[in-house]
Design an enzyme around this catalytic site. Structure first.
Site, mmCIF file in Angstrom:
data_model
loop_
_atom_site.group_PDB
_atom_site.id
_atom_site.type_symbol
_atom_site.label_atom_id
_atom_site.label_comp_id
_atom_site.label_asym_id
_atom_site.label_seq_id
_atom_site.Cartn_x
_atom_site.Cartn_y
_atom_site.Cartn_z
ATOM 1 C CB THR A 28 -1.022 0.286 1.414
ATOM 2 O OG1 THR A 28 -0.379 0.057 2.463
ATOM 3 C CG2 THR A 28 -1.636 -1.169 1.406
ATOM 4 C CB CYS A 32 -0.338 2.165 10.547
ATOM 5 S SG CYS A 32 -1.123 2.111 8.660
ATOM 6 C CB CYS A 36 -3.193 0.892 12.076
ATOM 7 S SG CYS A 36 -4.754 1.247 10.351
ATOM 8 N NE ARG A 39 -7.496 -7.789 4.363
ATOM 9 C CZ ARG A 39 -7.886 -8.060 3.040
ATOM 10 N NH1 ARG A 39 -8.594 -8.958 3.104
ATOM 11 N NH2 ARG A 39 -6.990 -7.594 2.215
ATOM 12 N NE ARG A 61 -0.186 7.305 0.953
ATOM 13 C CZ ARG A 61 -0.351 6.711 -0.771
ATOM 14 N NH1 ARG A 61 0.748 5.816 -0.922
ATOM 15 N NH2 ARG A 61 -1.429 5.461 -0.628
ATOM 16 C CB CYS A 63 -2.031 5.318 7.552
ATOM 17 S SG CYS A 63 -4.004 4.536 8.716
ATOM 18 C CB CYS A 66 -3.967 4.873 12.818
ATOM 19 S SG CYS A 66 -2.648 4.677 11.961
#
Length: 510
Positions: A28, A32, A36, A39, A61, A63, A66
């Site tokens: 992704t 995080c 967070c 999933r 980058r 999240c 969260c």
């Protein structure tokens, strides 16, 4: 922690690890916080980073769900006394903003090239990237908590231009500052902030639960009128910073949703804001991991009842290292009340604050003021007065330079040669200035009284003295927090004795 311990923490969404490490997911491109709610990613797609700056440098980058920057900091910077830990304390205090990387390296005794290599190896990012991440975190806090103008936030957070601010926020959060402000989960504070030399604003301070408000009581009984003010749930004071005088107040409301710690900054030069926020967090020990500390302390039968009664005990820090040394030297071998009386007398040497309000109108005297004439206000043994004057003169001349970037050995080498300074003084300064977590003040009278008090309070058969070390080494590396519990026990026993004495009826002689 190894990889699988961290992976289990993110699978459990354990909030106590927020800020202690960051989880980056290759599929992704996002990093995080451990808690967070998204999933849990596959282990093969996960990389853990010590700092958010390392995740930034690796191309990830933040999240948007969260908000990993909205967490307490890592307690590792106090637990670690190596170069990386010392550097992070100084970076958080704004040294790079004031003195640049060269200034940071000089304070640590390295060249800038050596320091960059050490931090990149230990933390995954160099000093500039770490400072950039700190600025981004400060800017995010101001965007979602205040109505300050974006341009003012940019300079308050330490950015050199609005363009640099916009670019960094876009790279770190993949959002514009205005879009990030729109994510605020609570009403914005009243718009006090204007582009003026002195700015007022209100923020919520993140911390890890549980939180014991005893830190406020500790500060309150030592508060100097006109400079400080404290209660069981609040603390306020004036403070001298690099670009001007500041004034702040922190309130804790246990009955409010989320039990927020509300920081009201009555006045501060925007350029000093990151430093002020860092020092307030250190003062209240807000980056501690109370669950880990309490688990260790609670395993000692001498401390178990105290830990159960006051979970989340914090270790008070210091907003000014030089001030703390003076207070420690005056306070050694006398009661807290007597030390407070002496410090009230000494405070007359301080100057008036340029931003007075709410009964706070004075600044603690500088080393120069104490060395020049302030020492004449002190009463007591001449040896102690001379020692305070000598230490103040050394700090005023620059011969004695210490602070958040020191470790325990360097503090010992700098402070022990001073007349009137012994191991107790160094240990106390280490606890409160650098947050050293494993200091045990064995010769402290209140510590000894606390041990006796807890021994009397224990239920059941007494613990065999030869089974537990008198220096509490069993709870290392958290003996500073054990000291806080012992001080609390001693103060409670003293208060109970006073109450019993007052309640005892006098005999009337016929």
């Amino acid at each position: 922690m190894d990889f699988w311990q961290r992976y289990r923490a993110i699978d459990a969404r354990d909030t106590r690890f927020d800020g202690q490490f960051y989880t980056a997911v290759r599929t992704t491109g996002i990093y995080c916080r451990p808690s967070c709610p998204a999933r849990t990613p596959k282990a093969g797609n996960v990389t853990f980073y010590e700092t958010s700056a390392a995740a930034h440098d690796a191309g990830y980058r933040a999240c948007k769900r969260c908000l990993p920057e909205a967490v307490p900091g890592t307690p590792a910077w106090n637990l670690r006394s190596d170069v990386a830990g010392r550097a992070m304390r100084l970076i958080n205090d704004g040294v790079i903003n004031r003195d640049g990387v060269e200034g940071l390296a000089a304070r640590l005794g390295y060249s800038s090239r050596q320091l960059n290599r050490i931090l990149s190896h230990e933390l995954g990012a160099g000093p500039l990237s770490l400072a950039r991440a700190s600025r981004a975190q400060t800017a995010r806090t101001l965007l979602v908590s205040t109505s300050m103008k974006a341009a003012d936030i940019a300079f308050a957070a330490g950015f050199s231009s609005v363009r640099q601010f916009n670019d960094t926020m876009g790279e770190v959060f993949a959002m514009t500052p205005s879009a990030l402000r729109a994510t605020a989960r609570h009403p914005k504070a009243p718009a006090h902030a204007a582009a003026s030399p002195s700015t007022a604003l209100t923020l919520n301070l993140p911390y890890r639960e549980p939180f014991d408000p005893g830190v406020f009581g500790f500060l309150a009984v030592r508060a100097i009128p006109g400079i400080e003010e404290g209660s069981a749930n609040s603390y306020a004071r004036t403070l001298r910073l690099a670009h001007g005088d500041a004034r702040f107040r922190v309130d804790w409301d246990a009955g409010a949703p989320g039990r927020p710690l509300v920081l009201t900054i009555g006045a501060v030069d925007l350029r000093d804001l990151p430093t002020l926020l860092s020092r307030i967090r250190r003062l209240l020990d807000l980056d501690a991991d109370p669950v880990a500390i309490d688990n260790a302390l609670g395993s000692d039968p001498r401390l178990a009842a105290s830990v159960a009664a006051a979970p989340g005990m914090r270790m008070p820090g210091a907003v000014d290292p030089q001030e703390l040394l003076v207070r420690a030297m005056i306070g050694q071998q006398i009661t807290v009340a007597a030390a407070r009386t002496a410090l009230i007398q000494l405070s007359a040497a301080g100057s008036e604050s340029l931003v007075p309000a709410d009964g706070l109108h004075r600044l603690f005297p500088t080393a120069e003021q104490i060395a020049g004439a302030g020492y004449e206000l002190l009463r007591g043994p001449q040896r102690r007065i001379d020692a305070v004057r000598g230490a103040a003169a050394a700090m005023a001349s620059g011969a004695l330079d210490f602070g958040y970037g020191d470790d325990l050995p360097s503090l010992e080498s700098k402070l022990l040669p001073l007349a009137g300074v012994g191991p107790w003084t160094v240990g106390y300064v280490a606890m409160r200035v650098i947050g050293a977590p494993d200091v045990f003040l064995a010769n402290d009278a209140a510590v000894r009284n606390g041990i006796r008090s807890l021994g009397r309070d224990q239920q059941g058969p007494a613990v065999a003295g030869d089974l537990l070390a008198p220096d509490f080494r069993e709870v290392s590396p958290w003996r500073s927090y054990a000291t806080m519990h012992l001080w609390r026990a001693a103060a409670g026993a003293q208060a109970a004795a006073r109450s019993a004495k007052t309640a005892t009826p006098r005999k009337v002689t016929p």
